[in-house]
Design an enzyme around this catalytic site. Structure first.
Site, PDB file in Angstrom:
ATOM      1  NE  ARG A  42      -3.824  -2.324   1.939  1.00 60.04           N
ATOM      2  CZ  ARG A  42      -4.794  -2.621   2.753  1.00 60.04           C
ATOM      3  NH1 ARG A  42      -5.068  -1.831   3.750  1.00 60.04           N
ATOM      4  NH2 ARG A  42      -5.505  -3.704   2.583  1.00 60.04           N
ATOM      5  CG  ASP A 151     -14.959   3.659   7.193  1.00 56.82           C
ATOM      6  OD1 ASP A 151     -15.352   2.476   7.254  1.00 56.82           O
ATOM      7  OD2 ASP A 151     -13.743   3.973   7.094  1.00 56.82           O
TER       8      ASP A 151
HETATM    9  C1  SAM Z   1     -13.187  -4.498   6.982  1.00 55.11           C
HETATM   10  S1  SAM Z   1     -14.136  -3.010   6.922  1.00 55.11           S
HETATM   11  C2  SAM Z   1     -15.692  -3.554   7.605  1.00 55.11           C
HETATM   12  C3  SAM Z   1     -16.883  -2.959   6.885  1.00 55.11           C
HETATM   13  C4  SAM Z   1     -18.243  -3.422   7.381  1.00 55.11           C
HETATM   14  N1  SAM Z   1     -18.475  -3.014   8.741  1.00 55.11           N
HETATM   15  C5  SAM Z   1     -18.405  -4.906   7.218  1.00 55.11           C
HETATM   16  O1  SAM Z   1     -18.381  -5.625   8.226  1.00 55.11           O
HETATM   17  O2  SAM Z   1     -18.577  -5.382   6.092  1.00 55.11           O
HETATM   18  C6  SAM Z   1     -13.410  -2.072   8.268  1.00 55.11           C
HETATM   19  C7  SAM Z   1     -13.659  -0.587   8.172  1.00 55.11           C
HETATM   20  O3  SAM Z   1     -13.266   0.017   9.401  1.00 55.11           O
HETATM   21  C8  SAM Z   1     -12.767   1.293   9.112  1.00 55.11           C
HETATM   22  N2  SAM Z   1     -11.939   1.779  10.241  1.00 55.11           N
HETATM   23  C9  SAM Z   1     -10.703   1.371  10.628  1.00 55.11           C
HETATM   24  N3  SAM Z   1     -10.281   2.080  11.688  1.00 55.11           N
HETATM   25  C10 SAM Z   1     -11.277   2.946  12.008  1.00 55.11           C
HETATM   26  C11 SAM Z   1     -11.430   3.954  13.001  1.00 55.11           C
HETATM   27  N4  SAM Z   1     -10.480   4.219  13.907  1.00 55.11           N
HETATM   28  N5  SAM Z   1     -12.587   4.679  13.005  1.00 55.11           N
HETATM   29  C12 SAM Z   1     -13.566   4.421  12.093  1.00 55.11           C
HETATM   30  N6  SAM Z   1     -13.464   3.493  11.120  1.00 55.11           N
HETATM   31  C13 SAM Z   1     -12.338   2.752  11.078  1.00 55.11           C
HETATM   32  C14 SAM Z   1     -11.968   1.096   7.823  1.00 55.11           C
HETATM   33  O4  SAM Z   1     -11.770   2.297   7.116  1.00 55.11           O
HETATM   34  C15 SAM Z   1     -12.850   0.082   7.066  1.00 55.11           C
HETATM   35  O5  SAM Z   1     -13.690   0.709   6.134  1.00 55.11           O
END
Ligand code: SAM
Length: 281
Positions: A42, A151
């Site tokens: 990345r 997010d």
């Molecule tokens: C793997 S995705 C999960 C998406 C969805 N909740 C699902 O289960 O399909 C994880 C998400 O968490 C977000 N994320 C990571 N750290 C975060 C933070 N500190 N605050 C808010 N979002 C966060 C990432 O940007 C990503 O879009």
């Protein structure tokens, strides 16, 4: 240990540690040795995009302008994997059990609040919006139902807001629902499908870092916190569980991802289904 000899850039232990600390401080995400390859890929992309010569040069920029660089950097390192109706049992529980219950329980206020707290590119909140339509049916127009989708990653929030998905992303959705809630593009966009405005209008999309202050008041009837806690350490998870608990109505639901658990916070919730937890009344 990663062998960097054949690679375009060298990621020294010092730079790797700096980047891991930066991600942890900014987003709570823990990146250990096992994430080195992922980080390398990345960040190499970032270095190419920015026309830089090395990871060290990029680290120097991050050191010098931590705030200015944060959004771009965090967007580059988050993992955004998601899909429509991921972990289907959560949506079935809402449609068959929770929403019919709220239709009676919240009858006086006719108010329902739902939060998708790591919504990624929008598949989760749109699945929630469609499930709400399916459960409330014609009553929905008389109710005040709102879904908040947040997010940390501003790119995924922009994608979610647009609500346009490739055909391959929506193939698993039952035909009837696809026809009602997705509009096919025309001409060169025939492989693109846009979520209809009635479903989009239920949702407010915002960028929000879960570690920062939460500007909304709540309380929420349902909170989705799925597949994000796995990136955090136990201490951050406990800190967030307490905050989710305070944001939920008594009797409200917290949904976690398939490999997540409440750990030491379990006694404060009742386990009512697979990764479904209820705050006691
Ligand atoms: C793997 S995705 C999960 C998406 C969805 N909740 C699902 O289960 O399909 C994880 C998400 O968490 C977000 N994320 C990571 N750290 C975060 C933070 N500190 N605050 C808010 N979002 C966060 C990432 O940007 C990503 O879009």
């Amino acid at each position: 240990m990663t062998n960097n000899r054949d690679k375009a850039y060298q990621l020294s232990s010092q730079d790797f540690k700096f980047v891991c600390d930066y991600v942890y401080d900014a987003a709570g995400i823990v990146l250990g040795e096992s994430k080195r390859e992922m980080l390398y890929r990345r960040l190499s992309r970032v270095i190419r995009e920015r026309d830089l010569s090395s990871f060290t040069e990029y680290c120097q920029i991050l050191r010098k302008h931590p705030e200015r660089e944060q959004t771009y950097f965090i967007n580059a390192v988050t993992t955004n994997l998601t899909s429509f109706y991921r972990e289907k049992h959560h949506f079935e529980y809402l449609q068959n059990y929770e929403f019919p219950k709220l239709l009676t329980q919240n009858l006086a206020s006719k108010r329902v609040r739902i939060w998708s707290s790591a919504s990624s590119t929008g598949e989760e909140p749109y699945s929630l919006a469609i499930t709400t339509y399916e459960a409330f049916k014609s009553l929905l127009s008389q109710w005040d139902v709102k879904i908040l989708a947040t997010d940390i990653d501003s790119n995924v929030i922009a994608t979610a807001k647009a609500g346009v998905y490739d055909k391959t992303r929506i193939e698993g959705i039952p035909g009837q629902i696809r026809k009602r809630f997705f509009q096919q593009g025309t001409g060169n966009n025939r492989d693109k499908f846009k979520v209809v405005s009635s479903a989009r209008d239920l949702i407010t999309f915002k960028t929000l870092n879960l570690l920062h202050e939460w500007p909304m008041k709540g309380p929420f009837d349902v909170i989705f916190c799925r597949n994000v806690l796995i990136y955090f350490d136990k201490e951050t998870q406990l800190y967030l569980f307490e905050r989710y608990y305070n944001m939920l109505k008594p009797g409200g639901l917290l949904m976690l991802g398939h490999s997540e658990s409440l750990g030491a916070f379990q006694p404060y919730f009742e386990n009512v289904g697979r990764t479904i937890f209820r705050k006691p009344v």
